[in-house]
Design an enzyme around this catalytic site. Structure first.
Site, PDB file in Angstrom:
ATOM      1  N   GLU A  95      -2.062  -5.135   1.486  1.00 15.47           N
ATOM      2  CA  GLU A  95      -3.574  -4.115   1.242  1.00 15.47           C
ATOM      3  C   GLU A  95      -4.853  -5.188   0.234  1.00 15.47           C
ATOM      4  OE1 GLU A  95      -2.625  -0.227  -0.207  1.00 15.47           O
ATOM      5  OE2 GLU A  95      -0.596  -0.163   0.629  1.00 15.47           O
ATOM      6  N   GLU A 127       4.686   2.674  -3.751  1.00 15.23           N
ATOM      7  CA  GLU A 127       4.478   3.148  -4.783  1.00 15.23           C
ATOM      8  C   GLU A 127       4.882   4.101  -6.350  1.00 15.23           C
ATOM      9  OE1 GLU A 127       0.383   4.959  -4.416  1.00 15.23           O
ATOM     10  OE2 GLU A 127      -1.106   2.940  -3.571  1.00 15.23           O
TER      11      GLU A 127
HETATM   12  C1  HAH Z   1      -3.183   2.187  -1.629  1.00 19.03           C
HETATM   13  N1  HAH Z   1      -3.115   2.858  -3.275  1.00 19.03           N
HETATM   14  C2  HAH Z   1      -2.479   2.905  -1.008  1.00 19.03           C
HETATM   15  O1  HAH Z   1      -0.883   1.983  -0.576  1.00 19.03           O
HETATM   16  C3  HAH Z   1      -3.302   2.730   0.943  1.00 19.03           C
HETATM   17  O2  HAH Z   1      -2.173   3.231   0.999  1.00 19.03           O
HETATM   18  C4  HAH Z   1      -4.435   3.465   0.383  1.00 19.03           C
HETATM   19  O3  HAH Z   1      -5.557   3.256   1.557  1.00 19.03           O
HETATM   20  C5  HAH Z   1      -4.926   2.658  -0.786  1.00 19.03           C
HETATM   21  C6  HAH Z   1      -4.983   2.038  -1.892  1.00 19.03           C
HETATM   22  C7  HAH Z   1      -3.449   1.908  -4.085  1.00 19.03           C
HETATM   23  C8  HAH Z   1      -3.585   2.582  -5.100  1.00 19.03           C
HETATM   24  C9  HAH Z   1      -4.417   3.992  -5.342  1.00 19.03           C
HETATM   25  O4  HAH Z   1      -4.438   5.259  -4.186  1.00 19.03           O
HETATM   26  C10 HAH Z   1      -4.895   4.388  -6.529  1.00 19.03           C
HETATM   27  C11 HAH Z   1      -4.452   3.381  -7.374  1.00 19.03           C
HETATM   28  C12 HAH Z   1      -4.341   2.443  -8.071  1.00 19.03           C
HETATM   29  C13 HAH Z   1      -4.075   1.848  -6.332  1.00 19.03           C
END
Ligand code: HAH
Length: 334
Positions: A244, A137
């Site tokens: 994911e 990200e």
């Molecule tokens: C993901 N982010 C992460 O990669 C993962 O490590 C986590 O457990 C869950 C989702 C997605 C995300 C976020 O954390 C915040 C805002 C939008 C998307």
């Protein structure tokens, strides 16, 4: 029946000629969902247990126990293991970015910490982890700026991403190294991710793939945009993985909290979406090497808390009793 032959057919078996089928697990679900995982999934990812804050809460102290259990579960069951994640702006302890005298860590100190963390973690699991989300990200969702303002970017500079990939490659030259992000099908963000990966390739950074998180919903993104994203990323010659996936039953701006179970219409639409996604994924089996869900069954999903507090969601292929949703028959009948 010959030895080693599985008596129960599972989802991953049905897709064995296409791609791996994975699920995110945590230290609780490797117990509570162990049978389901064994039957239907041939790959796992630690939801939280291999993140910086979990493994390395203080400078001179690692905490490997829970991550080791997950690695052990993969080894014991002959499953693949994806590593998630080495460098991220979230779930990273504040000591990493501090100099110990009330100031901020400078570039050299941050790079040294990044290197030592990556070396330790990647080397520890190199027998079982075949690919890593090296950077998670790093790209902005909107606006002119391409890279998300973060403590990594601020402290090291734009080359922090490339440095992370080089450290990971040195630690395990055989590991496949991925850049992973969400909103990956949004055309604006897609182009930023594409350009980032392209420039990494052009300067010789060891990157092998792009992870499409695929936190999708019944309504978004449109199938055409998913196809365009796959085509665009694949044009770089990189491998792709869906890392994911979940399919929220709520639209992004839907904040309702009254449901105790999904409506029949939600399940009908979800089935249709899953069917479309997998038809599309099969078309791209030469570039798409794995499809991982961010959970195994609806009894546990991170979306039960996010982004609407206390609201349950039903985004996965198996229901709250870990029973297959009807779409499973369609997917396995192929
Ligand atoms: C993901 N982010 C992460 O990669 C993962 O490590 C986590 O457990 C869950 C989702 C997605 C995300 C976020 O954390 C915040 C805002 C939008 C998307």
């Amino acid at each position: 029946m010959s030895e080693g032959m599985k008596t129960q057919v599972g989802l991953s078996k049905s897709f064995q000629d296409y791609f791996l089928i994975g699920a995110a697990v945590n230290h609780r679900t490797i117990v509570s969902q162990s049978e389901l995982l064994r039957q239907h999934y041939n790959s796992i990812t630690a939801e939280n247990e291999m993140k910086f804050e979990s493994l390395h809460p203080e400078e001179n102290g690692y905490a490997f126990e829970q991550a080791d259990r997950i690695a052990g579960f993969a080894r014991d069951n002959g499953m693949k293991l994806r590593g998630h994640t080495l460098v991220w702006h979230n779930q990273t302890p504040s000591w990493v970015f501090e100099d110990g005298n009330g100031g901020l860590a400078g570039r050299e100190l941050l790079l040294a910490r990044m290197k030592s963390h990556i070396e330790t973690v990647v080397e520890r699991y190199k027998d079982i982890i075949y690919c890593w989300d090296v950077v998670n990200e790093a790209v902005t969702d909107s606006g002119e700026e391409s890279l998300r303002p973060s403590k990594w970017l601020h402290g090291i500079g734009e080359d922090y991403i490339e440095q992370a990939f080089r450290f990971a490659h040195e630690a395990d030259p055989k590991a496949l190294l991925f850049y992973n992000d969400y909103n990956e099908c949004n055309p604006g963000k897609r182009e930023k991710i594409y350009s980032l990966a392209k420039s990494l390739l052009e300067n010789g950074t060891p990157i092998h793939g792009i992870g499409l998180q695929a936190h999708w919903s019944l309504y978004d993104p449109a199938l055409d945009l998913i196809r365009e994203a796959i085509e665009r990323y694949a044009s770089l010659g990189l491998k792709l993985q869906v890392t994911e996936m979940d399919v929220s039953v709520f639209a992004f701006d839907d904040k309702r909290t009254d449901l105790t179970e999904p409506t029949a219409e939600m399940m009908r639409l979800q089935e249709e979406r899953f069917k479309q996604f997998f038809d599309l994924f099969r078309e791209y089996k030469d570039v798409l090497t794995s499809v991982t869900f961010w959970g195994a069954a609806d009894d546990y999903t991170w979306l039960d808390h996010f982004p609407v507090r206390g609201r349950k969601n039903w985004p996965l292929l198996f229901d709250t009793n870990q029973q297959p949703k009807t779409v499973i028959q369609l997917l396995m009948g192929q």
